[in-house]
Design a protein around this motif. Structure first.
Motif, PDB file in Angstrom:
ATOM      1  N   MET A 280       0.569  -0.391   2.436  1.00 12.64           N
ATOM      2  CA  MET A 280       1.895  -0.994   2.347  1.00 12.64           C
ATOM      3  C   MET A 280       2.455  -0.994   3.857  1.00 12.64           C
TER       4      MET A 280
ATOM      5  N   GLN B 273       3.064  -4.275   5.956  1.00 12.23           N
ATOM      6  CA  GLN B 273       4.541  -4.501   6.224  1.00 12.23           C
ATOM      7  C   GLN B 273       4.969  -4.557   7.793  1.00 12.23           C
TER       8      GLN B 273
ATOM      9  N   LEU C 189       5.795  -7.944   9.130  1.00 11.15           N
ATOM     10  CA  LEU C 189       7.311  -8.460   8.801  1.00 11.15           C
ATOM     11  C   LEU C 189       7.895  -8.731  10.411  1.00 11.15           C
TER      12      LEU C 189
ATOM     13  N   ILE D 177      12.205  -1.390   8.834  1.00 12.84           N
ATOM     14  CA  ILE D 177      11.308  -1.780   7.799  1.00 12.84           C
ATOM     15  C   ILE D 177      10.544  -0.238   7.432  1.00 12.84           C
TER      16      ILE D 177
ATOM     17  N   LEU E 252      10.141   1.101   3.645  1.00 11.57           N
ATOM     18  CA  LEU E 252       8.978   1.665   3.112  1.00 11.57           C
ATOM     19  C   LEU E 252       9.031   3.221   2.380  1.00 11.57           C
TER      20      LEU E 252
END
Lengths: 249, 372
Positions: free
Chosen positions: B28, B32, B36, B184, B188
Motif C-alpha cells: 500500500m 499509493q 498518487l 499521503i 497510510l
C-alpha cells in the motif's frame, strides 16, 4: 459414588433479556469429579446458563458459586479455576498447534518448563507428535476438538465447561473424545457438558434436562429411566421436550 | 507482564502468517506513494482555448500568439463567430472562449481602454476557473507590454507599471510531490491505525476466540495492550517505508528533525488505535467495522487538508476539521518536512492529539466488556 465437595451450586439462577426469560430460576449442585450432562433442545437456555457460570454473563436474579467463588462478584477468581470449550470452536486456526499450546498454557500462567512437559505429553496422548508445526486450520475437525479440549484443561482446572463439544463429528471420534473426558474426570476434574446427543447423555454420571429455561428433570440416567418408566434417555427427552413452548432454532 | 508477552507473541505469529496484512503494510505505501502524487495534482494543464477574433489586427494577433505560446493553453481554434465558439464548449472541445471585440486595436490606442470577454466552461469547474485566471494574468501582462510601447506617445498618461512577483516560500518550485507525499503518508498511517486493529478484534469476535479469552484470567488492560502494541509498531513500519520512498523516489528530505515526526506519529497512532478499538467494541462483524471505519476515513481524508485547503473551507467546516486527527498530523508533517519546524512549533498539535488519544482509549476501555 461418594461425593464430598460441591463445586457448582446454583440457586434460583435467572437470566432475562428484556421480556424474554432465557434461564428461569434453576437450582442444581455438581460434585467434584462428576461428569454432569446438561441437556436441552436448542433455545432451552443451556448455553446462557453456562455463560453465567463461566463469568461472561451476569445473572439477572439468583446466584451461583463455582469452585467456591461467587460468579457475580468473584468472576476473576472463578476464571482462574475453570476451563472452557465453546461450541464455536475456538483455537487460533492461523497459527500452528504448538503456538496454540504455548498461548493457552501461557495465559493460564504455566511456566515454560512445565509447559514443555505438558505440551509433549499432550501431543503424545493425542497422537499428534508430528503435527506440532501444522496450522490448526489444516487439522481434521475431530483432532481440533480433541486439541481444544486438551487445551481447556491444560492448567488442571477444578471444573471444565464443555458447550456441545462433539458437534459435527462421527461416532467413533465422539467415543474417543469421551475417553478424554473420562480420563480428565478420573484425575478429579469436574466435567460440565452440554449436548444434544442422547447416547452421550448415557455416559454422564448425572444429567439435567432443560425445557423452556427450567430444569424439567435431573438425576442419574438409571434413576431417570425408572422414574419415567422408559428404556432410553432419548425417549424421556422427547417426552419432556414435546411440551416446550419455544421452538428450536 | 508475562501474559502481555504471550498475547503479543500470538499476535505477531498471526500477523506474520497473514498475507493480507503484509500486503497492506508493504504494497500500500509503495503503490499509493508512487502513483498518487503524480496523478492527484492541483496543476491545471492543457486548457483548451478558442478565440473569437472580431478584430483581425496586429494587436489581436499578438494577444492570440501570446496565449498560444503559454504551455497552460492549447489553442483549439480561432474563429470570428461567437456562436460557433460556444458550440465547441458544448462539445467539450474547449474550456475557455476569449472574445476580442471588433474595434479592439482602436480602443487600445485612442481610448486607453479595451474590453475583452472570457467565457469559461464550468462543468469541470476547476479547469474553467483556473484557466480563466491564467488567461487574465496573461492578458494583464499583454496589457502592460502595450502600455510600455504606447508610453512614448505624448498623448498617453504616463501610468506606472506595477508588476507582482511571487516567491513560493518553503516549496520554491511549487513541486506537488513535496506537498502531497507527506499528506499521503499520513493517510497510510491512519489506515493501518484504524482499519487493521478494529478488523483484527472483530475477527476474534466472529470466530469466537474472544470468548475463549474472556473466560480466561486475562485482564482487560492486558487484552487491549496486546492489541494496541502490534498495530502501533506496524504503523511505524509503514511510516518508515513511506519516508524511505519519499526520500529515494522524490528526494524529499525533511528540513526538520525526523525524530519529531516519529514522536508525533507515536501519539497520533495511539489516538487512531483508540478509534479503532471503539469501532470494534460496537461492531459485531467485520463488515460493520469496515463500513464504520470507511465512513470516518472518508471524512478524515476529505476534511484533513490534503486535497482541499482548510483555510478556504466555510467556517462551519473549519470547525469540523478541529476534531479531525488527520488534519493535525498533516500539518505537522508539512511543517517538519517543508519548513523545518521545531518541537515548540508542533507542541499545540501534540497537545490536541494527545488529548484525543486519552479520550478515545479511555472510552474504549470503558466500553470493552469481558461479560454481558
Amino acid at each position: 459414588m461418594q461425593h464430598t465437595e460441591q463445586v457448582i451450586q446454583a440457586v434460583n439462577l435467572t437470566k432475562r433479556f428484556g421480556e424474554f426469560t432465557a434461564v428461569d430460576h434453576i437450582n442444581f449442585t455438581v460434585h467434584q469429579g462428576e461428569v454432569f450432562g446438561f441437556l436441552g433442545a436448542n433455545g432451552a437456555g443451556k448455553t446462557t446458563a453456562m455463560k453465567m457460570l463461566i463469568g461472561i454473563s451476569t445473572p439477572t436474579e439468583g446466584s451461583a458459586t463455582v469452585a467456591g467463588f461467587d460468579i457475580a462478584t468473584q468472576s476473576e477468581s472463578v476464571k482462574q479455576r475453570i476451563g472452557y470449550m465453546s461450541q464455536k470452536f475456538s483455537l487460533y486456526e492461523d497459527i500452528p498447534v504448538m503456538e496454540n499450546i504455548r498461548f493457552f498454557g501461557g495465559i493460564y500462567g504455566l511456566r515454560s518448563k512445565e509447559l514443555k512437559t505438558k505440551a509433549a505429553a499432550l501431543l503424545e496422548t493425542l497422537e499428534m507428535g508430528s503435527h506440532a508445526k501444522t496450522l490448526v486450520r489444516d487439522l481434521p475437525l475431530g483432532w481440533k476438538q480433541k486439541l481444544a479440549f486438551s487445551l481447556a484443561i491444560i492448567h488442571e482446572p477444578k471444573i471444565v465447561f464443555l458447550d456441545e463439544p462433539t458437534g459435527g463429528v462421527d461416532p467413533i471420534t465422539r467415543r474417543k473424545f469421551w475417553e478424554l473426558i473420562y480420563a480428565a474426570a478420573a484425575r478429579g476434574i469436574t466435567v460440565f457438558v452440554t449436548t444434544h446427543y442422547m447416547d452421550e447423555a448415557e455416559y454422564c454420571n448425572r444429567i439435567s434436562i432443560m425445557v423452556d429455561g427450567r430444569i424439567a428433570a435431573m438425576d442419574t440416567p438409571a434413576n431417570l429411566k425408572t422414574q419415567f418408566q422408559s428404556t432410553s434417555i432419548d425417549a424421556i427427552f422427547t417426552q419432556l421436550a414435546r411440551g416446550a413452548q419455544r421452538s428450536g432454532d | 507482564m508475562r501474559t502481555l508477552m504471550i498475547l503479543l507473541r500470538k499476535e505477531f505469529q498471526q500477523i506474520r502468517r497473514n498475507p493480507a496484512i503484509l500486503r497492506i503494510i508493504f504494497m500500500m505505501p509503495a503503490v499509493q506513494l508512487l502513483i498518487l502524487p503524480l496523478a492527484a495534482d492541483y496543476e491545471v494543464k492543457n486548457v483548451n482555448l478558442t478565440v473569437v477574433d472580431n478584430n483581425h489586427s496586429d494587436y489581436s494577433r499578438r494577444l492570440i500568439n501570446k496565449l498560444a505560446a503559454n504551455d497552460h493553453f492549447t489553442l483549439v481554434g480561432v474563429t470570428d463567430n461567437y456562436k460557433e465558439a460556444l458550440v465547441t464548449i458544448e462539445q467539450d472541445k474547449s474550456d475557455i472562449v476569449l472574445t476580442i471585440p471588433p474595434h479592439f486595436d482602436r480602443e487600445i490606442i485612442r481610448e486607453d481602454e479595451a474590453a475583452l470577454h472570457l467565457s469559461a466552461n464550468a462543468v469541470n469547474g476547476a479547469k474553467g476557473n483556473i484557466g480563466a485566471a491564467y488567461a487574465q494574468s496573461i492578458i494583464a501582462d499583454f496589457n502592460n507590454e502595450i502600455r510600455r510601447e504606447l508610453l512614448a506617445m505624448p498623448r498617453m498618461n504616463p501610468a506606472p507599471v506595477i508588476e507582482v512577483t511571487t516567491i513560493n516560500r518553503f516549496n520554491d518550485t511549487m513541486a506537488y510531490a513535496i506537498f502531497m507525499v507527506p499528506g499521503i503518508l499520513v493517510i497510510l498511517v491512519t489506515m493501518v491505525g484504524s482499519f487493521l486493529a478494529s478488523l483484527n478484534i472483530v475477527h476474534e469476535k466472529e470466530v469466537g476466540t474472544i470468548e475463549q479469552l474472556n473466560v480466561s484470567p486475562i485482564k482487560k488492560h492486558q487484552f487491549i495492550l496486546g492489541k494496541l502494541i502490534p498495530f502501533w509498531l506496524l504503523g511505524f513500519v509503514v511510516l518508515t517505508i513511506g519516508l524511505l520512498i519519499a526520500r529515494v523516489v522524490y528526494g524529499i528530505i525533511p528540513e526538520g528533525n525526523l525524530g519529531l515526526i516519529y514522536l508525533f506519529a507515536g501519539v497520533y497512532l495511539l489516538a487512531l488505535l483508540g478509534i479503532g478499538l471503539l469501532i470494534s467494541t460496537v461492531s459485531e462483524t467485520q463488515q460493520q467495522a469496515m463500513l464504520m471505519s470507511f465512513f470516518f476515513m472518508m471524512i478524515f481524508i476529505l476534511m484533513g487538508g490534503l486535497y482541499t485547503s482548510i483555510d478556504s473551507m466555510p467556517e462551519w467546516a473549519q470547525v469540523v476539521t478541529r476534531f479531525n486527527p488527520v488534519r493535525y498530523f498533516i500539518e505537522v508533517m508539512r511543517m517538519v518536512i517543508m519548513k523545518g519546524s521545531t518541537f515548540r512549533d508542533i507542541l499545540p498539535n501534540l497537545y490536541v492529539i494527545g488529548g484525543m488519544a486519552v479520550f478515545f482509549n479511555g472510552l474504549a476501555i470503558l466500553l470493552y466488556r469481558k461479560r454481558s
